[in-house]
Design an enzyme around this catalytic site. Structure first.
Site, PDB file in Angstrom:
ATOM      1  N   GLN A 113      34.968   8.977 -26.818  1.00 23.41           N
ATOM      2  CA  GLN A 113      33.959   9.523 -27.988  1.00 23.41           C
ATOM      3  C   GLN A 113      32.948   8.351 -28.191  1.00 23.41           C
ATOM      4  O   GLN A 113      32.720   7.547 -27.378  1.00 23.41           O
ATOM      5  CB  GLN A 113      35.119   9.873 -29.138  1.00 23.41           C
ATOM      6  N   MET A 156      35.397  13.825 -38.240  1.00 23.87           N
ATOM      7  CA  MET A 156      33.987  13.313 -38.875  1.00 23.87           C
ATOM      8  C   MET A 156      33.575  14.489 -39.687  1.00 23.87           C
ATOM      9  O   MET A 156      33.109  14.204 -40.876  1.00 23.87           O
ATOM     10  CB  MET A 156      33.041  13.246 -37.888  1.00 23.87           C
ATOM     11  N   GLU A 199      37.183  26.359 -41.771  1.00 23.39           N
ATOM     12  CA  GLU A 199      37.922  25.672 -40.647  1.00 23.39           C
ATOM     13  C   GLU A 199      39.265  26.405 -40.335  1.00 23.39           C
ATOM     14  O   GLU A 199      39.882  27.056 -41.048  1.00 23.39           O
ATOM     15  CB  GLU A 199      38.518  24.289 -41.312  1.00 23.39           C
ATOM     16  N   ASN A 254      37.618  31.301 -38.944  1.00 24.64           N
ATOM     17  CA  ASN A 254      36.981  30.929 -37.819  1.00 24.64           C
ATOM     18  C   ASN A 254      35.418  30.703 -38.268  1.00 24.64           C
ATOM     19  O   ASN A 254      34.977  31.768 -38.968  1.00 24.64           O
ATOM     20  CB  ASN A 254      36.886  31.712 -36.519  1.00 24.64           C
ATOM     21  N   ALA A 255      34.713  29.785 -37.880  1.00 20.62           N
ATOM     22  CA  ALA A 255      33.249  29.771 -38.549  1.00 20.62           C
ATOM     23  C   ALA A 255      32.250  30.627 -38.032  1.00 20.62           C
ATOM     24  O   ALA A 255      31.563  31.507 -39.001  1.00 20.62           O
ATOM     25  CB  ALA A 255      32.693  28.626 -37.556  1.00 20.62           C
ATOM     26  N   THR A 265      32.016  21.793 -36.175  1.00 16.76           N
ATOM     27  CA  THR A 265      33.009  21.834 -35.321  1.00 16.76           C
ATOM     28  C   THR A 265      32.856  21.154 -33.935  1.00 16.76           C
ATOM     29  O   THR A 265      31.772  20.844 -33.727  1.00 16.76           O
ATOM     30  CB  THR A 265      33.203  23.641 -34.809  1.00 16.76           C
ATOM     31  N   ALA A 277      32.195  21.131 -31.085  1.00 19.79           N
ATOM     32  CA  ALA A 277      31.839  22.221 -30.196  1.00 19.79           C
ATOM     33  C   ALA A 277      31.241  21.306 -28.780  1.00 19.79           C
ATOM     34  O   ALA A 277      31.003  22.131 -27.693  1.00 19.79           O
ATOM     35  CB  ALA A 277      30.493  22.994 -30.647  1.00 19.79           C
ATOM     36  N   TYR A 329      37.288  23.020 -29.925  1.00 20.66           N
ATOM     37  CA  TYR A 329      36.287  24.181 -30.551  1.00 20.66           C
ATOM     38  C   TYR A 329      37.470  25.323 -30.303  1.00 20.66           C
ATOM     39  O   TYR A 329      38.237  25.528 -29.311  1.00 20.66           O
ATOM     40  CB  TYR A 329      34.998  24.625 -29.484  1.00 20.66           C
ATOM     41  N   CYS A 347      27.953   0.717 -45.070  1.00 20.40           N
ATOM     42  CA  CYS A 347      26.575   0.946 -45.689  1.00 20.40           C
ATOM     43  C   CYS A 347      25.618   0.847 -44.831  1.00 20.40           C
ATOM     44  O   CYS A 347      25.518   0.166 -43.622  1.00 20.40           O
ATOM     45  CB  CYS A 347      26.498  -0.689 -46.512  1.00 20.40           C
TER      46      CYS A 347
HETATM   47  P1  NAD Z   1      37.617  16.845 -34.674  1.00 19.03           P
HETATM   48  O1  NAD Z   1      38.267  17.207 -33.594  1.00 19.03           O
HETATM   49  O2  NAD Z   1      38.291  16.052 -35.640  1.00 19.03           O
HETATM   50  O3  NAD Z   1      37.604  18.221 -35.876  1.00 19.03           O
HETATM   51  C1  NAD Z   1      36.788  19.301 -35.314  1.00 19.03           C
HETATM   52  C2  NAD Z   1      37.077  20.397 -36.158  1.00 19.03           C
HETATM   53  O4  NAD Z   1      36.527  21.728 -36.087  1.00 19.03           O
HETATM   54  C3  NAD Z   1      38.988  20.691 -36.179  1.00 19.03           C
HETATM   55  O5  NAD Z   1      39.289  20.365 -37.257  1.00 19.03           O
HETATM   56  C4  NAD Z   1      38.888  22.095 -35.595  1.00 19.03           C
HETATM   57  O6  NAD Z   1      40.035  22.858 -36.201  1.00 19.03           O
HETATM   58  C5  NAD Z   1      37.602  22.601 -36.261  1.00 19.03           C
HETATM   59  N1  NAD Z   1      37.159  23.785 -35.448  1.00 19.03           N
HETATM   60  C6  NAD Z   1      36.962  24.099 -34.145  1.00 19.03           C
HETATM   61  N2  NAD Z   1      36.246  25.305 -33.955  1.00 19.03           N
HETATM   62  C7  NAD Z   1      36.287  25.868 -35.103  1.00 19.03           C
HETATM   63  C8  NAD Z   1      35.785  27.286 -35.214  1.00 19.03           C
HETATM   64  N3  NAD Z   1      35.214  28.155 -34.378  1.00 19.03           N
HETATM   65  N4  NAD Z   1      35.850  27.500 -36.566  1.00 19.03           N
HETATM   66  C9  NAD Z   1      36.071  26.816 -37.536  1.00 19.03           C
HETATM   67  N5  NAD Z   1      36.749  25.620 -37.448  1.00 19.03           N
HETATM   68  C10 NAD Z   1      36.718  24.865 -36.226  1.00 19.03           C
HETATM   69  O7  NAD Z   1      35.998  16.469 -34.769  1.00 19.03           O
HETATM   70  P2  NAD Z   1      35.263  15.740 -35.727  1.00 19.03           P
HETATM   71  O8  NAD Z   1      35.451  14.076 -35.380  1.00 19.03           O
HETATM   72  O9  NAD Z   1      35.040  16.003 -37.229  1.00 19.03           O
HETATM   73  O10 NAD Z   1      33.504  15.839 -35.166  1.00 19.03           O
HETATM   74  C11 NAD Z   1      32.947  16.979 -35.204  1.00 19.03           C
HETATM   75  C12 NAD Z   1      31.915  17.000 -34.321  1.00 19.03           C
HETATM   76  O11 NAD Z   1      30.995  16.243 -34.857  1.00 19.03           O
HETATM   77  C13 NAD Z   1      31.896  16.735 -32.956  1.00 19.03           C
HETATM   78  O12 NAD Z   1      31.476  17.341 -31.962  1.00 19.03           O
HETATM   79  C14 NAD Z   1      31.629  15.243 -32.813  1.00 19.03           C
HETATM   80  O13 NAD Z   1      31.239  14.794 -31.560  1.00 19.03           O
HETATM   81  C15 NAD Z   1      30.394  15.479 -33.771  1.00 19.03           C
HETATM   82  N6  NAD Z   1      29.913  14.173 -34.367  1.00 19.03           N
HETATM   83  C16 NAD Z   1      28.969  14.122 -35.375  1.00 19.03           C
HETATM   84  C17 NAD Z   1      28.588  13.062 -36.024  1.00 19.03           C
HETATM   85  C18 NAD Z   1      27.494  12.701 -36.997  1.00 19.03           C
HETATM   86  O14 NAD Z   1      27.320  11.737 -37.373  1.00 19.03           O
HETATM   87  N7  NAD Z   1      27.274  13.709 -37.506  1.00 19.03           N
HETATM   88  C19 NAD Z   1      29.056  11.603 -35.382  1.00 19.03           C
HETATM   89  C20 NAD Z   1      30.004  11.749 -34.428  1.00 19.03           C
HETATM   90  C21 NAD Z   1      30.442  12.864 -33.938  1.00 19.03           C
END
Ligand code: NAD
Length: 588
Positions: free
Chosen positions: A143, A189, A208, A254-255, A276, A278, A285, A422
């Site tokens: 990651q 995240m 979730e 599910n979303a 999610t 994804a 996912y 920050c």
């Molecule tokens: P994680 O694996 O900790 O959590 C993902 C969550 O999504 C899990 O709790 C899972 O149960 C849930 N989920 C999966 N499919 C689902 C569905 N169809 N319906 C409902 N819930 C569902 O991941 P994370 O660390 O929270 O990261 C989430 C995503 O954000 C990743 O793809 C990550 O790469 C991305 N990300 C975003 C940022 C940002 O700045 N926004 C930064 C880093 C990563």
């Protein structure tokens, strides 16, 4: 052996015993286990990212972001720890996808750890090939901050999420008061989303699938309510919106089901996104149409079938998001690669809405503004509070920053080692780093401080569907920049440096770099800290100036961030000198 050495030996034994017993937790207190704080900092941050309060699934070494890991396997982790405990202050450890593969004598100014995680030659950079290598034990998904030992829990991403939502709220007068935000995914995240909505005074509904993820958000103070009943959730949201009070509600579902149901009922959020995981259809996912329990079984028994179902689901998922977009909702992808997944699965219209960096964050990157994170390596929360006061005093003209620190103090509970994030700009980061190191030296803090950042930053990522989506000059997929970033930070004196592939959006879709610094109070660290915290955001300004962003060019000129192809960024004396030389050449 002296009493001190005996004591240290005992401490080392305790650390090794914890790893052997698979009981990783934060290490606190002033006593060293390693040769110095540069190495000890790496050890403590490695333990921190895997602490039960911080990591998603510590027993499988998974930290966050679907399957983002801190070490290849338990054997590798054990040897990493043993190596850190025995290294000298002028040696450098090499980590290849979470496995220790070499220690070399370098010099004490060099990074103590260099990491390369998940990198594949482009032609082979596919999930299928990656999973094949993973099965053979040859690679690990790092990651972004997981494999770089720089993850600090929900608290690391919360400010980015807060700022993004604040930007998205601009059409509503800069507040989410009485506004409805719809999203999904309350993982490591994504779990920052509910609190970020509430901190912006809004109302959020989050789908979730995993009950334990919801519970974790409640326990950490990031989420207010949850229910299994969508009618109840909708009712709570409606009341909060009409009465204009902040609220966050999770619905255990599910979303895809939640989004489609809201569309069917004609319920229109003001803002919509999705977190999610994804980017990793197999491990991050949950496909719609089967229960969570069935999905967990199927993932093990028939991964191919799982991915088939996930692909079908992700198309419905993004189709629903697109439909909200068509109906006038502000929709953006939140860095989880979901549009690309739906596109690859056959939905051509997947890119109808934009990603969050292009839509909201790029102007900040043009100024070298990005995440600046720090932890108290001895585990003293008072040090973080003390540094909040420093920020309020030293950067009092930066209202956004001061406002953030005040809100953070009020709303954010610490996870693992006490930490703060920050968003700071060019100049600010170096100034703050120097102050921290001086305070450590003068005993104004109770121990050394680690400084790091997300890989999601101004000059450290190439990711055409996220950080570099739609670059002005079309250079979205050029990955020279994160490599230059890592090389530059390594020679500038970072304590450890990492280069990864695939973080955020998945295999084949990003290359990115991270850096960490340990402020141990030594004078020689002053120079290293200031240099790294200047080169790192400086390269972000250069990357954006090079792509033709006016704001970045302006900032480069103002601060003399030297891009040789942009004349006004040259230091004045050097420009004059070279102009004279050129004139002489022309005359001759
Ligand atoms: P994680 O694996 O900790 O959590 C993902 C969550 O999504 C899990 O709790 C899972 O149960 C849930 N989920 C999966 N499919 C689902 C569905 N169809 N319906 C409902 N819930 C569902 O991941 P994370 O660390 O929270 O990261 C989430 C995503 O954000 C990743 O793809 C990550 O790469 C991305 N990300 C975003 C940022 C940002 O700045 N926004 C930064 C880093 C990563």
């Amino acid at each position: 052996m002296s009493a001190y050495d005996l004591e240290k030996l005992k401490r080392k034994q305790e650390i090794i015993a914890k790893v052997k017993a698979r009981k990783i937790d934060i290490i606190t207190g002033p006593d060293l286990h390693c040769a110095d704080w540069q190495i000890e900092g790496a050890l403590r941050m490695l333990f921190n990212v895997l602490a039960p309060d911080v990591a998603k699934d510590p027993q499988n070494l998974i930290v966050y972001g679907g399957s983002g890991k801190a070490a290849r396997n338990w054997d590798a982790l054990e040897v990493i720890v043993e190596t850190l405990l025995e290294m000298e202050p002028d040696e450098t450890l090499l980590i290849q996808s979470g496995k220790p593969v070499g220690v070399f004598k370098t010099h004490d100014y060099a990074p103590r750890v260099l990491m390369a995680n998940s990198l594949l030659v482009p032609r082979w950079a596919t999930w299928d090939y990656f999973l094949e290598l993973e099965q053979k034990g040859l690679i690990m998904f790092g990651q972004m901050t997981a494999g770089a030992w720089a993850y600090i829990g929900h608290q690391g991403i919360i400010q980015g999420t807060y700022e993004t939502l604040a930007k998205a709220a601009e059409p509503f007068g800069g507040t989410l008061r009485g506004r409805f935000v719809l999203s999904a995914g309350l993982g490591e995240m994504g779990g920052a989303q509910p609190l970020a909505v509430v901190m912006n005074d809004g109302v959020g509904l989050f789908a979730e699938v995993r009950k334990e993820a919801i519970q974790r958000c409640i326990d950490h103070g990031y989420l207010m309510e949850w229910t299994e009943d969508i009618d109840e959730a909708v009712e709570m949201v409606k009341n909060a919106v009409s009465e204009k009070y902040p609220l966050s509600v999770a619905v255990l579902a599910n979303a895809v089901d939640v989004y489609e149901e809201l569309l069917k009922r004609g319920i229109k959020p003001d803002i919509m996104t999705d977190q999610t995981a994804a980017h990793d259809l197999l491990r991050g996912y949950y496909p719609a149409g089967i229960s969570r329990e069935e999905a967990d079984k199927l993932r093990e028994s028939d991964p191919k079938e799982y991915i088939y179902l996930a692909k079908k689901s992700v198309v419905r998922h993004v189709k629903a998001m697109t439909e909200f977009h068509k109906r006038g909702v502000i929709v953006f992808e939140y860095g989880n690669g979901i549009r690309q997944q739906a596109y690859d699965a056959g939905f051509e219209g997947a890119f109808a809405f934009e990603g969050f960096v292009k839509k909201y964050i790029r102007p900040l990157f043009c100024e070298g503004r990005g995440p600046f994170r720090y932890t108290s390596l001895v585990g003293d929360p008072e040090d973080i509070i003390e540094l909040d006061e420093v920020i309020k005093r030293e950067f009092k003209d930066d209202k956004i920053l001061v406002n953030w620190v005040e809100k953070a103090q009020k709303f954010i509970a610490f996870q693992g080692l006490p930490a703060r994030v920050c968003w700071m700009g060019y100049g600010q980061r170096a100034k703050m780093g120097k102050i921290i190191n001086e305070m450590v030296r003068e005993g104004k803090l109770s121990g050394p401080i680690w400084i790091g950042r997300d890989h999601l930053d101004a000059g450290s990522v190439a990711s055409p569907t996220r950080e570099t989506e739609g670059m002005k000059d079309g250079s979205d997929a050029v990955a020279d920049w994160p490599i230059l970033n890592a090389l530059l930070n390594a020679v500038a004196g970072a304590s450890w440096v990492a280069v990864h592939h695939g973080g955020g959006v998945g295999i084949g879709l990003s290359i990115h770099a991270g850096m960490c610094l340990v402020c141990d109070g030594r004078r020689e660290m002053d120079k290293r800290i200031v240099t790294v915290l200047t080169t790192d955001p400086g390269l972000g300004i250069i990357r954006h100036a090079d792509a033709g962003y006016e704001r970045a060019i302006e900032v480069a000129k103002k601060h003399k961030v030297w891009h040789p192809m942009i004349p006004d960024t040259w230091p004045d004396n050097r420009r004059r000198e070279i102009e004279l030389v050129k004139k002489e050449v022309e005359k001759a």
